[in-house]
Design a protein around this motif. Structure first.
Motif, PDB file in Angstrom:
ATOM      1  N   CYS A   1       0.826  -1.205   0.000  1.00  0.00           N
ATOM      2  CA  CYS A   1       0.000   0.000   0.000  1.00  0.00           C
ATOM      3  C   CYS A   1       0.860   1.254   0.000  1.00  0.00           C
ATOM      4  O   CYS A   1       2.053   1.203   0.272  1.00  0.00           O
ATOM      5  N   SER A   2       0.196   2.349  -0.299  1.00  0.00           N
ATOM      6  CA  SER A   2       0.845   3.659  -0.281  1.00  0.00           C
ATOM      7  C   SER A   2      -0.133   4.586   0.427  1.00  0.00           C
ATOM      8  O   SER A   2      -1.287   4.704   0.013  1.00  0.00           O
ATOM      9  N   CYS A   3       0.288   5.193   1.549  1.00  0.00           N
ATOM     10  CA  CYS A   3      -0.642   5.967   2.377  1.00  0.00           C
ATOM     11  C   CYS A   3      -0.311   7.451   2.343  1.00  0.00           C
ATOM     12  O   CYS A   3       0.833   7.844   2.589  1.00  0.00           O
ATOM     13  N   VAL A   4      -1.308   8.248   2.062  1.00  0.00           N
ATOM     14  CA  VAL A   4      -1.114   9.675   1.817  1.00  0.00           C
ATOM     15  C   VAL A   4      -2.148  10.497   2.596  1.00  0.00           C
ATOM     16  O   VAL A   4      -3.304  10.096   2.708  1.00  0.00           O
ATOM     17  N   ARG A   5      -1.721  11.623   3.140  1.00  0.00           N
ATOM     18  CA  ARG A   5      -2.646  12.532   3.843  1.00  0.00           C
ATOM     19  C   ARG A   5      -3.134  13.605   2.861  1.00  0.00           C
ATOM     20  O   ARG A   5      -2.329  14.201   2.150  1.00  0.00           O
ATOM     21  N   VAL A   6      -4.440  13.821   2.828  1.00  0.00           N
ATOM     22  CA  VAL A   6      -5.022  14.826   1.922  1.00  0.00           C
ATOM     23  C   VAL A   6      -5.873  15.815   2.730  1.00  0.00           C
ATOM     24  O   VAL A   6      -6.294  15.497   3.839  1.00  0.00           O
ATOM     25  N   PRO A   7      -6.114  16.997   2.189  1.00  0.00           N
ATOM     26  CA  PRO A   7      -6.822  18.013   2.980  1.00  0.00           C
ATOM     27  C   PRO A   7      -8.341  17.827   3.023  1.00  0.00           C
ATOM     28  O   PRO A   7      -9.112  18.661   2.564  1.00  0.00           O
ATOM     29  N   THR A   8      -8.789  16.696   3.555  1.00  0.00           N
ATOM     30  CA  THR A   8     -10.212  16.498   3.870  1.00  0.00           C
ATOM     31  C   THR A   8     -10.274  16.370   5.390  1.00  0.00           C
ATOM     32  O   THR A   8      -9.268  16.040   6.023  1.00  0.00           O
ATOM     33  N   LEU A   9     -11.446  16.589   5.991  1.00  0.00           N
ATOM     34  CA  LEU A   9     -11.501  16.585   7.453  1.00  0.00           C
ATOM     35  C   LEU A   9     -11.804  15.204   8.048  1.00  0.00           C
ATOM     36  O   LEU A   9     -11.164  14.782   8.998  1.00  0.00           O
ATOM     37  N   TYR A  10     -12.813  14.503   7.495  1.00  0.00           N
ATOM     38  CA  TYR A  10     -13.173  13.182   8.021  1.00  0.00           C
ATOM     39  C   TYR A  10     -13.259  12.158   6.900  1.00  0.00           C
ATOM     40  O   TYR A  10     -13.697  12.480   5.796  1.00  0.00           O
ATOM     41  N   GLY A  11     -12.886  10.928   7.208  1.00  0.00           N
ATOM     42  CA  GLY A  11     -13.036   9.831   6.253  1.00  0.00           C
ATOM     43  C   GLY A  11     -11.728   9.504   5.548  1.00  0.00           C
ATOM     44  O   GLY A  11     -11.020  10.394   5.093  1.00  0.00           O
ATOM     45  N   HIS A  12     -11.403   8.219   5.522  1.00  0.00           N
ATOM     46  CA  HIS A  12     -10.230   7.761   4.780  1.00  0.00           C
ATOM     47  C   HIS A  12     -10.725   7.066   3.504  1.00  0.00           C
ATOM     48  O   HIS A  12     -11.480   6.086   3.564  1.00  0.00           O
ATOM     49  N   PHE A  13     -10.296   7.602   2.382  1.00  0.00           N
ATOM     50  CA  PHE A  13     -10.697   7.108   1.057  1.00  0.00           C
ATOM     51  C   PHE A  13      -9.563   6.222   0.538  1.00  0.00           C
ATOM     52  O   PHE A  13      -8.394   6.539   0.731  1.00  0.00           O
ATOM     53  N   GLU A  14      -9.924   5.121  -0.122  1.00  0.00           N
ATOM     54  CA  GLU A  14      -8.877   4.219  -0.637  1.00  0.00           C
ATOM     55  C   GLU A  14      -9.236   3.717  -2.033  1.00  0.00           C
ATOM     56  O   GLU A  14     -10.417   3.497  -2.319  1.00  0.00           O
ATOM     57  N   THR A  15      -8.225   3.536  -2.856  1.00  0.00           N
ATOM     58  CA  THR A  15      -8.420   2.775  -4.094  1.00  0.00           C
ATOM     59  C   THR A  15      -7.743   1.424  -3.879  1.00  0.00           C
ATOM     60  O   THR A  15      -6.640   1.358  -3.333  1.00  0.00           O
ATOM     61  N   VAL A  16      -8.429   0.358  -4.282  1.00  0.00           N
ATOM     62  CA  VAL A  16      -7.940  -0.989  -3.985  1.00  0.00           C
ATOM     63  C   VAL A  16      -7.898  -1.819  -5.274  1.00  0.00           C
ATOM     64  O   VAL A  16      -8.871  -1.837  -6.027  1.00  0.00           O
ATOM     65  N   PHE A  17      -6.773  -2.477  -5.516  1.00  0.00           N
ATOM     66  CA  PHE A  17      -6.637  -3.435  -6.612  1.00  0.00           C
ATOM     67  C   PHE A  17      -6.472  -4.816  -5.999  1.00  0.00           C
ATOM     68  O   PHE A  17      -5.616  -5.006  -5.147  1.00  0.00           O
ATOM     69  N   VAL A  18      -7.311  -5.764  -6.431  1.00  0.00           N
ATOM     70  CA  VAL A  18      -7.273  -7.116  -5.851  1.00  0.00           C
ATOM     71  C   VAL A  18      -7.074  -8.142  -6.956  1.00  0.00           C
ATOM     72  O   VAL A  18      -7.748  -8.082  -7.982  1.00  0.00           O
ATOM     73  N   GLU A  19      -6.154  -9.049  -6.723  1.00  0.00           N
ATOM     74  CA  GLU A  19      -6.072 -10.231  -7.611  1.00  0.00           C
ATOM     75  C   GLU A  19      -6.774 -11.358  -6.885  1.00  0.00           C
ATOM     76  O   GLU A  19      -6.322 -11.811  -5.829  1.00  0.00           O
ATOM     77  N   THR A  20      -7.905 -11.782  -7.434  1.00  0.00           N
ATOM     78  CA  THR A  20      -8.675 -12.850  -6.780  1.00  0.00           C
ATOM     79  C   THR A  20      -8.146 -14.214  -7.222  1.00  0.00           C
ATOM     80  O   THR A  20      -7.487 -14.323  -8.261  1.00  0.00           O
ATOM     81  N   THR A  21      -8.465 -15.232  -6.443  1.00  0.00           N
ATOM     82  CA  THR A  21      -8.004 -16.579  -6.798  1.00  0.00           C
ATOM     83  C   THR A  21      -8.855 -17.120  -7.950  1.00  0.00           C
ATOM     84  O   THR A  21      -8.343 -17.629  -8.939  1.00  0.00           O
ATOM     85  N   GLU A  22     -10.175 -16.991  -7.787  1.00  0.00           N
ATOM     86  CA  GLU A  22     -11.092 -17.364  -8.876  1.00  0.00           C
ATOM     87  C   GLU A  22     -11.439 -16.108  -9.653  1.00  0.00           C
ATOM     88  O   GLU A  22     -11.664 -15.063  -9.028  1.00  0.00           O
ATOM     89  N   ASN A  23     -11.544 -16.226 -10.956  1.00  0.00           N
ATOM     90  CA  ASN A  23     -11.942 -15.060 -11.734  1.00  0.00           C
ATOM     91  C   ASN A  23     -13.379 -14.674 -11.372  1.00  0.00           C
ATOM     92  O   ASN A  23     -14.233 -15.547 -11.182  1.00  0.00           O
ATOM     93  N   CYS A  24     -13.658 -13.398 -11.220  1.00  0.00           N
ATOM     94  CA  CYS A  24     -15.050 -13.001 -10.934  1.00  0.00           C
ATOM     95  C   CYS A  24     -15.325 -11.625 -11.533  1.00  0.00           C
ATOM     96  O   CYS A  24     -14.403 -10.860 -11.806  1.00  0.00           O
ATOM     97  N   SER A  25     -16.592 -11.324 -11.708  1.00  0.00           N
ATOM     98  CA  SER A  25     -16.972 -10.055 -12.335  1.00  0.00           C
ATOM     99  C   SER A  25     -17.194  -8.992 -11.264  1.00  0.00           C
ATOM    100  O   SER A  25     -17.335  -9.296 -10.068  1.00  0.00           O
ATOM    101  N   ALA A  26     -17.267  -7.733 -11.694  1.00  0.00           N
ATOM    102  CA  ALA A  26     -17.564  -6.640 -10.769  1.00  0.00           C
ATOM    103  C   ALA A  26     -18.944  -6.845 -10.137  1.00  0.00           C
ATOM    104  O   ALA A  26     -19.147  -6.580  -8.950  1.00  0.00           O
TER     105      ALA A  26
END
Ligand SMILES: NC(=O)c1ccc[n+]([C@@H]2O[C@H](COP(=O)([O-])OP(=O)(O)OC[C@H]3O[C@@H](n4cnc5c(N)ncnc54)[C@H](OP(=O)(O)O)[C@@H]3O)[C@@H](O)[C@H]2O)c1
Length: 374
Positions: A252-277
């Motif tokens: 991961c890469s963790c960054v502080r941004v100028p918002t007051l509440y809430g931690h927002f994340e973008t996540v990339f996952v490699e699943t074991t079984e292929n699956c759709s959104a």
């Protein structure tokens, strides 16, 4: 049950106060903070920027007098700790000799007899608390995760147990309140005019690493190691007195941004079984039903644990979904890599990610009879 709060005048401490105000099972009886707050009321002790947000609390709580850590009563049923971690190491350990402690701090998180608890994900890890008796404690210490870990782990859990996960890469955009009252105050008071112009030659990092409007801070000390370690421990198993971390790879890469509440994340996952959104969204919805059946009776549980959105989650609008106890996901898509899924997730760092999340853990332990009145 009689509850005391350690670090009651800080960002997470005040969330303990909020979560416990009017609580059907628990009652705040003592508040503790540093020497500078001792003898003051909550309202007097809180920093000016936080004080503006106190209007949601009743006068009975605002008028309570803050005590020092040298005055902690052993007659309390449960202590809730929101101290800085270095202070918490000694204090929580001394308290656990006589009283159970739920904690937002990292002081004990990585010890071999200490679970890192998120109710929906690993409530059964509470069994490790029994091991702490070997320390000579009548109480125990149950910490929650780092605030950044929460949204990631909760969104991964339904996928891990169905389609499986090999690899996770996360980037966080973390709000200022995650850095506590001092950072909120600095952010609100900093004048842009006082800053150097960074483009004019080399400027020392400590000069530019400031949280002002229009800036981001690309490094948060020890945050990435915490997320990696905690994710594997929480998603791992507890068996025969041992924690076995999950083998999934996390970076991961963790960054502080100028918002007051809430931690927002973008996540990339490699699943074991292929699956759709669509499958991912369906799995989250199925776990909502399951979690509601298992934990919906706890006063702090939200009606819906994961809000699955078609649009991107937004800290300003969504950080308080489900009273700050829901996580909000969105933009679930396939990646160009095989078995790849990407999504965004938002969680409330001071509520689910800290104090209210730990009150939910205390509620769970109380509901199963593990946490009892003295
Ligand atoms: N902020 C978040 O979103 C968040 C999320 C998850 C976990 N956490 C963890 O929660 C803990 C508290 O964080 P925070 O953000 O709430 O920090 P904070 O706003 O700085 O509050 C710290 C609290 O601890 C008290 N304190 C500080 N030094 C003390 C000392 N030497 N003796 C006694 N009390 C002392 C302060 O009292 P005074 O007011 O009297 O100084 C205040 O009540 C940290 O361990 C943090 O890592 C925070």
């Amino acid at each position: 049950m009689k509850i005391g709060i350690l670090g009651a005048t800080g960002t997470a401490g005040l969330e303990f106060v909020r979560a416990l105000t009017g609580h059907p099972w628990f009652e705040i009886t003592e508040l503790y903070a540093s020497a500078k707050s001792v003898g003051k009321t909550v309202e007097e002790a809180c920093s000016v920027d936080i004080r503006r947000e106190l209007h949601t609390l009743p006068d009975t709580v605002l008028g309570m007098t803050v005590k020092g850590l040298d005055n902690i009563s052993s007659g309390i049923d449960l202590l809730c700790s929101a101290l800085p971690s270095d202070v918490a190491k000694d204090v929580e350990g001394e308290c656990a000799v006589h009283t159970p402690v739920v904690s937002t701090t990292s002081a004990y998180r990585y010890d071999e007899d200490v679970p890192i608890m998120i109710t929906e994900v690993n409530a059964d890890h509470y069994k490790a608390l029994e091991l702490q008796k070997k320390r000579g404690w009548k109480g125990w210490i149950a910490p929650g995760p780092n605030c950044t870990t929460v949204g990631l782990v909760m969104s991964l859990y339904p996928l891990l147990h169905t389609v499986g996960i090999n690899k996770v890469i996360m980037s966080s955009y973390q709000s200022v309140s995650g850095g506590g009252s001092d950072l909120i105050q600095k952010w609100k008071s900093q004048k842009k005019a006082e800053l150097p112009t960074p483009l004019e030659g080399e400027v020392p990092l400590e000069t530019v690493n400031v949280m002002v409007e229009g800036n981001v801070i690309g490094y948060i000390e020890k945050e990435e190691e915490k997320v990696q370690k905690e994710t594997r421990k929480i998603l791992g198993s507890y068996h025969d007195s041992l924690f076995i971390p999950n083998i999934l790879r996390v970076d991961c890469s963790c960054v502080r941004v100028p918002t007051l509440y809430g931690h927002f994340e973008t996540v990339f996952v490699e699943t074991t079984e292929n699956c759709s959104a669509e499958t991912v969204k369906l799995l989250w919805e199925q776990y909502n039903v399951l979690w509601n059946e298992k934990y919906g009776n706890l006063p702090s549980s939200p009606k819906k644990t994961i809000h699955v959105m078609e649009r991107t989650p937004q800290p300003y609008f969504d950080a308080f979904a489900g009273g700050g106890m829901s996580i909000v996901t969105g933009r679930v898509e396939k990646t160009v890599f095989s078995n790849g899924i990407k999504y965004q997730v938002l969680s409330n760092n001071t509520k689910k990610g800290a104090a209210k999340g730990m009150i939910q853990v205390a509620e769970y332990l109380y509901s199963i009879g593990f946490l009892r009145e003295k």
